[in-house]
Every structure is written in C-alpha cells, then in structure tokens.
Scaffold this motif. Structure first.
Motif, PDB file in Angstrom:
ATOM      1  N   GLY A 100       0.817  -1.218   0.000  1.00  0.00           N
ATOM      2  CA  GLY A 100       0.000   0.000   0.000  1.00  0.00           C
ATOM      3  C   GLY A 100       0.844   1.258   0.000  1.00  0.00           C
ATOM      4  O   GLY A 100       0.519   2.241  -0.674  1.00  0.00           O
ATOM      5  N   ALA A 101       1.944   1.239   0.743  1.00  0.00           N
ATOM      6  CA  ALA A 101       2.836   2.399   0.787  1.00  0.00           C
ATOM      7  C   ALA A 101       3.509   2.629  -0.555  1.00  0.00           C
ATOM      8  O   ALA A 101       3.696   3.777  -0.983  1.00  0.00           O
ATOM      9  N   VAL A 102       3.864   1.534  -1.233  1.00  0.00           N
ATOM     10  CA  VAL A 102       4.475   1.662  -2.558  1.00  0.00           C
ATOM     11  C   VAL A 102       3.479   2.267  -3.546  1.00  0.00           C
ATOM     12  O   VAL A 102       3.825   3.150  -4.344  1.00  0.00           O
ATOM     13  N   ALA A 103       2.221   1.804  -3.488  1.00  0.00           N
ATOM     14  CA  ALA A 103       1.191   2.350  -4.372  1.00  0.00           C
ATOM     15  C   ALA A 103       0.951   3.828  -4.075  1.00  0.00           C
ATOM     16  O   ALA A 103       0.796   4.647  -4.993  1.00  0.00           O
ATOM     17  N   LEU A 104       0.935   4.191  -2.793  1.00  0.00           N
ATOM     18  CA  LEU A 104       0.760   5.594  -2.416  1.00  0.00           C
ATOM     19  C   LEU A 104       1.923   6.433  -2.938  1.00  0.00           C
ATOM     20  O   LEU A 104       1.723   7.551  -3.439  1.00  0.00           O
ATOM     21  N   GLY A 105       3.130   5.910  -2.833  1.00  0.00           N
ATOM     22  CA  GLY A 105       4.289   6.648  -3.328  1.00  0.00           C
ATOM     23  C   GLY A 105       4.206   6.912  -4.820  1.00  0.00           C
ATOM     24  O   GLY A 105       4.548   8.006  -5.285  1.00  0.00           O
ATOM     25  N   ALA A 106       3.741   5.920  -5.584  1.00  0.00           N
ATOM     26  CA  ALA A 106       3.595   6.105  -7.032  1.00  0.00           C
ATOM     27  C   ALA A 106       2.587   7.209  -7.338  1.00  0.00           C
ATOM     28  O   ALA A 106       2.806   8.039  -8.226  1.00  0.00           O
TER      29      ALA A 106
END
Length: 289
Positions: free
Chosen positions: A141-147
């Motif tokens: 989820g954090a990776v998706a938010l970063g993108a």
C-alpha cells in the motif's frame, strides 16, 4: 513537440504549410509570454544567450524525478522478495506514476502561470521526496501511495520546463536546448540502473531509495535561489485551475492547420520501420528541423 520543432528552422519536405503552422504557434506562445512579462513587471532575462542556468535546473528536475520513478523497477527482484509479491507487479508502479501524471500534465498550465515554473519545479521535487518517504515506510500500500504522490507532480515536468526555457532561449538554439532538457528522462533511468542495484546489495532497497531524498532536498533548496528572478512574470491574480484540463485541446478545434499537422504526424507514425521494405526513408522521404 510544436515548440521543439518550430523553435529553430523547420523544414517539412513536401508540404511547407506544416512548418508555417509550427512557427506560427511558436510566435503565438512567445507573444503571450512577452505580453505576460509586460503586464507583470517584466524582469525576466532576454533571449539573447544560451540559458545555462534554467537548462541545468530543468534538467535536474527531470532527471531526479525520473530516477525516482525508475528506481524500484531497477531492483524489482529485491522489492518483490521483501514485499512477498510477484516481481511482475512492479510494472504497476510505473503505470500508476504515468497514469496519475497524465492528469497533472493537463492541470499544470494554470499552476505554472499562477505560481511560476520554478515553484512548480520545487513541488515536483517535493513530490519526489514524498514518494521516497512513503515508499520506504511500509508495504504494498505504501508503494502504491508513493507512485500516486510522484504522479501528482510528474506530469508538470515538461510544461514547467518549456515555460521557463522558451522565453529565455534564442530561436536558433531552441531545438538544442529543449532536446538537452529531454535527456533528463533517459539519464534518470540510467542513474537508477547504475545506483540502485549496488546500493541495494549493500544496504537494502529501502535505504538505497532513501539516499535519493538528499538530492531532492538539495534541489528544492537550490531552486529557491533564482526563484524571485525566474518567476517574476507569474500572474498572482490568475486562478490555478484556469487553462488546464482539456482547454489545450481547443487549439485543435480552432485551427484547421493544426489538425492537418496532427493528421500528418499520425501518417508518419504508421509508416513501416527503418530497414523494412517500403520504408519512406528509402524513397527520399525526409523531415528535419
């Protein structure tokens, strides 16, 4: 593309109208820029020399944001292993950055005119920093938010660079200047590929990515130094939402010549590739700028 093709001498073999259309659009952009400077106190540099400072700044913005975008794909196996997901899912990271970036590109003109290209460049640096911090802080989820955070500003890289460079660049070198600025895209990918794998082997992918935060902070601070001078023509009274969205597409509706130019561009793209039988380059076709 219109700015890059028409800034210098444009030659389109077989149909001179396209070159004239491009040059007319450049004149229109330059005219609007000059009018904007006059209405808001001027202060911008004249286009009488090579714009080294603005070019370095815009190249740095493009390079660092692109490097951040391509850092995770450069170490996809390590990221996938750490997050316990299939490695091929890393493609969704880039897809998210560019999908959200389409929206930010369409909405960026109003913000650039309202706050200035340098301020928007700082926001791009801030979005890059936010992407790094968000991505290293958690799981999928954090990776998706970063993108998504990076995409919110990534689409403004080219419009902000054009707004900053075109008024300060003589027509004779405009093609060269904008081409050098565009080098930031492959350069960012190259730097991600060179830096991320060895740092990941030594410290892990999260620490390797976090190291880029220092560069983003340095860029934001450095851009503040020329900001007052380079953003002197900003329109503080203009709504940041004006001129964005689908408004640029009105040019196609208003100009039949631009529609013909767009159609010709699509025709060229549908031609066979170089080296294949029937390729237009083998029949004397040429287009240069």
């Amino acid at each position: 593309d219109l700015l890059a093709a028409g800034g210098g001498r444009a030659r389109f073999a077989g149909d001179g109208v396209h070159g004239r259309v491009v040059l007319a659009q450049i004149g229109r952009v330059r005219g609007m820029t000059a009018e904007n400077r006059g209405a808001h106190g001027g202060g911008e540099e004249r286009a009488d020399g090579f714009p080294i400072g603005p070019l370095v700044a815009t190249l740095a913005i493009q390079t660092l944001s692109t490097m951040a975008a391509y850092s995770l794909p450069a170490v996809a196996p390590a990221v996938a292993r750490d997050l316990a997901v299939p490695g091929q899912l890393i493609g969704f990271f880039i897809s998210t950055v560019y999908s959200v970036g389409i929206g930010s590109a369409l909405l960026s003109p109003g913000f650039i005119h309202r706050f200035g290209a340098v301020r928007v460049g700082q926001v791009i640096g801030l979005a890059t920093l936010a992407m790094i911090v968000a991505t290293v802080s958690g799981g999928v989820g954090a990776v998706a938010l970063g993108a998504m955070l990076l995409g919110l500003a990534y689409g403004a890289t080219a419009p902000a660079a054009t707004h900053l460079l075109v008024p300060r660049t003589p027509p004779r070198v405009l093609n060269l200047v904008l081409s050098i600025r565009q080098i930031g895209v492959p350069l960012g990918g190259v730097l991600a590929g060179l830096m991320m794998p060895p740092l990941t082997l030594l410290y892990g992918w999260r620490t390797a990515l976090l190291a880029q935060a220092v560069l983003s902070v340095a860029l934001i601070v450095a851009l503040q130094l020329p900001r007052a001078r380079w953003d002197s023509g900003r329109d503080s009274a203009r709504s940041p939402w004006a001129g964005g969205g689908l408004a640029p597409l009105k040019l196609l509706r208003e100009s039949a010549a631009l529609r013909r130019l767009s159609a010709r561009r699509q025709d060229v793209r549908r031609q066979p590739r170089v080296g294949r039988p029937g390729h237009p380059m083998g029949r004397g076709w040429r287009s240069s700028a």
